[in-house]
Design a protein around this motif. Structure first.
Motif, PDB file in Angstrom:
ATOM      1  N   GLY A  61       0.790  -1.233   0.000  1.00  0.00           N
ATOM      2  CA  GLY A  61       0.000   0.000   0.000  1.00  0.00           C
ATOM      3  C   GLY A  61       0.816   1.274   0.000  1.00  0.00           C
ATOM      4  O   GLY A  61       0.398   2.284  -0.559  1.00  0.00           O
ATOM      5  N   SER A  62       2.007   1.243   0.590  1.00  0.00           N
ATOM      6  CA  SER A  62       2.821   2.455   0.658  1.00  0.00           C
ATOM      7  C   SER A  62       3.402   2.854  -0.695  1.00  0.00           C
ATOM      8  O   SER A  62       3.823   3.994  -0.872  1.00  0.00           O
ATOM      9  CB  SER A  62       3.955   2.273   1.673  1.00  0.00           C
ATOM     10  N   ILE A  63       3.423   1.924  -1.662  1.00  0.00           N
ATOM     11  CA  ILE A  63       3.959   2.240  -3.000  1.00  0.00           C
ATOM     12  C   ILE A  63       2.964   1.891  -4.111  1.00  0.00           C
ATOM     13  O   ILE A  63       3.332   1.840  -5.280  1.00  0.00           O
ATOM     14  CB  ILE A  63       5.311   1.530  -3.256  1.00  0.00           C
ATOM     15  N   ARG A  64       1.714   1.683  -3.735  1.00  0.00           N
ATOM     16  CA  ARG A  64       0.688   1.291  -4.711  1.00  0.00           C
ATOM     17  C   ARG A  64       0.550   2.335  -5.832  1.00  0.00           C
ATOM     18  O   ARG A  64       0.492   1.978  -7.004  1.00  0.00           O
ATOM     19  CB  ARG A  64      -0.645   1.088  -4.006  1.00  0.00           C
ATOM     20  N   GLY A  65       0.503   3.593  -5.477  1.00  0.00           N
ATOM     21  CA  GLY A  65       0.394   4.648  -6.489  1.00  0.00           C
ATOM     22  C   GLY A  65       1.594   4.664  -7.415  1.00  0.00           C
ATOM     23  O   GLY A  65       1.450   4.854  -8.621  1.00  0.00           O
TER      24      GLY A  65
END
Length: 173
Positions: free
Chosen positions: A111-115
């Motif tokens: 989630g911390s690098i999903r974007g």
């Protein structure tokens, strides 16, 4: 690889196919139907992916899209009753894998690098498209429009290979 190149050049391919056949469907109308079919294909692939899995849905779309691009020379210059359904099937499947790949990224990336993962996927996809959009008319200039689209099968073939690798790397896959 194949999506935007197909969308960019399908009207020109239809015009050339009509010329070879001596008649054919209105290129603007058929192009509209081909591209619009992708909306239905994307929706159905989403429904299918929830039932049978993302890999199966994306892989099926890739397989059909790649097969149609390979078969495109065989329907070139043929009667509308053959050309129209083949192109509409291609339009239906050529985009159907896209949302599945994006969903796979969101489901598999932290989630911390999903974007960042989605941005990278999108940027690389558009970068590849720059090459394929230029390649199709170059091939058509050399060999004729009949042979403009088979090169696009490279994208689905590599996509299928990547999906199979991903699936075999997963526990129990």
């Amino acid at each position: 690889w194949e999506l935007y190149a197909m969308w960019a050049w399908v009207a020109v391919w239809i015009v050339a196919s009509n010329d070879a056949a001596g008649d054919g469907p209105d290129p603007a109308v058929l192009t509209c139907f081909v591209i619009a079919a992708g909306g239905v294909g994307s929706w159905l692939a989403g429904v299918l992916s929830d039932r049978v899995g993302r890999v199966a849905a994306a892989g099926s779309a890739l397989a059909v899209s790649g097969t149609v691009s390979l078969l495109s020379p065989l329907v070139f210059g043929r009667p509308a009753w053959l050309v129209v359904p083949v192109l509409v099937v291609w339009g239906f499947t050529v985009v159907a894998d896209s949302a599945q790949f994006s969903t796979m990224v969101t489901e598999s990336v932290d989630g911390s690098i999903r974007g960042t993962g989605l941005t990278l996927q999108t940027a690389l996809g558009f970068l590849l498209t720059l090459a394929s959009i230029q390649l199709v008319p170059a091939l058509a200039d050399t060999a004729g429009w009949r042979w403009g689209f088979p090169i696009l099968a490279i994208g689905p073939a590599l996509g299928l290979w990547a999906l199979l690798r991903r699936q075999s790397a997963r526990p129990g896959g």
